[in-house]
Write an enzyme that holds these catalytic residues in place. Structure first.
Site, short mmCIF file in Angstrom:
data_model
loop_
_atom_site.label_atom_id
_atom_site.label_comp_id
_atom_site.label_asym_id
_atom_site.label_seq_id
_atom_site.Cartn_x
_atom_site.Cartn_y
_atom_site.Cartn_z
N GLN A 1 0.83 -1.20 0.00
CA GLN A 1 0.00 0.00 0.00
C GLN A 1 0.87 1.27 0.00
OE1 GLN A 1 -3.20 0.73 -0.30
NE2 GLN A 1 -3.86 -1.39 -0.60
N SER A 2 1.83 1.30 -0.90
CA SER A 2 2.79 2.41 -0.95
C SER A 2 2.16 3.70 -1.47
CB SER A 2 3.97 2.02 -1.85
OG SER A 2 4.80 3.14 -2.10
N ASN A 3 2.20 4.74 -0.64
CA ASN A 3 1.78 6.07 -1.08
C ASN A 3 2.75 6.63 -2.11
OD1 ASN A 3 -0.47 6.32 0.79
ND2 ASN A 3 1.07 6.52 2.39
#
Length: 336
Positions: free
Chosen positions: A75-77
């Site tokens: 879930q990398s921003n």
């Protein structure tokens, strides 16, 4: 610090707002808490990586790159924002995602930032936890070069001395806002992970001799490792700016008591902080970074770490898009 000396694109929505959080301050019984809204930087819904990408993508274009490679957790921003600006610049963006949590929840693996990565048409590849992601990016870069491409590797979080310039600029921006409004800032607090945001802030405040202390609330690494990573990057950033030695080791401070089970796992204090910000200020935090940063801030206020009359600026690094991958973590009621 004359940042115009460095290649930079201008796509972030700056300056981001600096707002008082009067309801939260009241609920906690003081001090005066302000929020720097770097969730409002514009790109792909905003977030702190946008500031870094203004410098990183400019460097990529200057070097003639035609393809971007980067990496992050599921879930990398950072991946979301990189994919977005690469799409805008008509450059393919290969994203390598490390499965740091092992979560099998469908929402976590396919919703939130992952959904957005795919909407930006970025090829995704999953890697098991503990993979040497830098080596994996280098391997992919060699494959792309063999196909005639000119890849540019952006480190996880955009955290090198080029990306950190984005938060040197943020420190200068915040100082201008404070000076213009007459706000005396006693502390800056934010979530710290890949080190670039804190390294840039510390370098910016030190290089301007503002004497504003920065407290990073760690989201992954132990305190000593986190502080060492930040300090090393701050040293490189200061040298890159032409002010070597501007940052002292004692100016780099991290509190890593709020990590919980590990990176990507929201602790009970994280969930409380997310709900508290939402229900007192209408502000959305994320479960991985800003939520843990806020949890640290709230707990330290409760413990009397700050003086009652202090002005604390919490830097919101964004990431609310990840909330949609974490519904099962919240004890939310059903409805008819």
């Amino acid at each position: 610090m004359h940042l115009a000396r460095f290649p930079r694109l201008h796509f972030a929505h700056l300056s981001t707002p600096l707002e008082p959080m009067k309801n939260l301050s009241k609920a906690l019984g003081g001090p005066n808490i302000w929020i720097k809204r770097d969730d409002c930087t514009g790109l792909a819904g905003g977030g702190n990586k946008t500031r870094k990408l203004e410098f990183l993508m400019a460097d990529a274009l200057q070097k003639g790159a035609d393809t971007i490679i980067t990496q992050g957790a599921t879930q990398s921003n950072h991946a979301r924002q990189t994919a977005a600006i690469a799409a805008k610049l008509e450059m393919p963006c290969h994203i390598l995602l490390e499965d740091r949590t092992g979560m099998e929840d469908v929402e976590y693996n396919y919703n939130g930032n992952v959904l957005l990565d795919q909407l930006y048409n970025s090829p995704l590849k999953k890697y098991p936890a503990g993979t040497d992601m830098n080596a994996a990016m280098e391997e992919l870069a060699e494959q792309l070069k063999a196909d005639g491409k000119k890849p540019y590797i952006i480190p996880g979080g955009g955290s090198n001395e080029i990306g950190a310039l984005g938060y040197v600029n943020a420190a200068i921006e915040l100082l201008h806002q404070a000076n213009t409004t007459g706000l005396k800032i006693d502390h800056v607090v934010h979530a710290t992970g890949s080190a670039g945001t804190q390294a840039g802030l510390v370098t910016g405040f030190s290089g301007s001799n503002s004497l504003i202390p920065v407290l990073g609330i760690g989201v992954r690494a132990p305190k000593e490792l986190q502080e060492n990573n930040v300090f090393k990057l701050a040293e490189r950033t200061a040298e890159y700016l032409g002010i070597p030695g501007a940052v002292k080791r004692e100016q780099v401070v991290a509190n890593c008591d709020y990590v919980g089970e590990g990176y990507g796992y929201p602790a009970p204090s994280t969930l409380e902080a997310i709900k508290m910000f939402a229900q007192t200020e209408g502000i959305l935090l994320d479960p991985v970074y800003s939520g843990k940063g806020a949890a640290g801030l709230i707990d330290l206020v409760r413990k009397g770490h700050f003086n009652k009359d202090d002005n604390i600026v919490f830097i919101h690094t964004g990431g609310a898009q990840a909330l949609f991958g974490y519904r099962s973590a919240f004890d939310l009621p059903s409805y008819n």
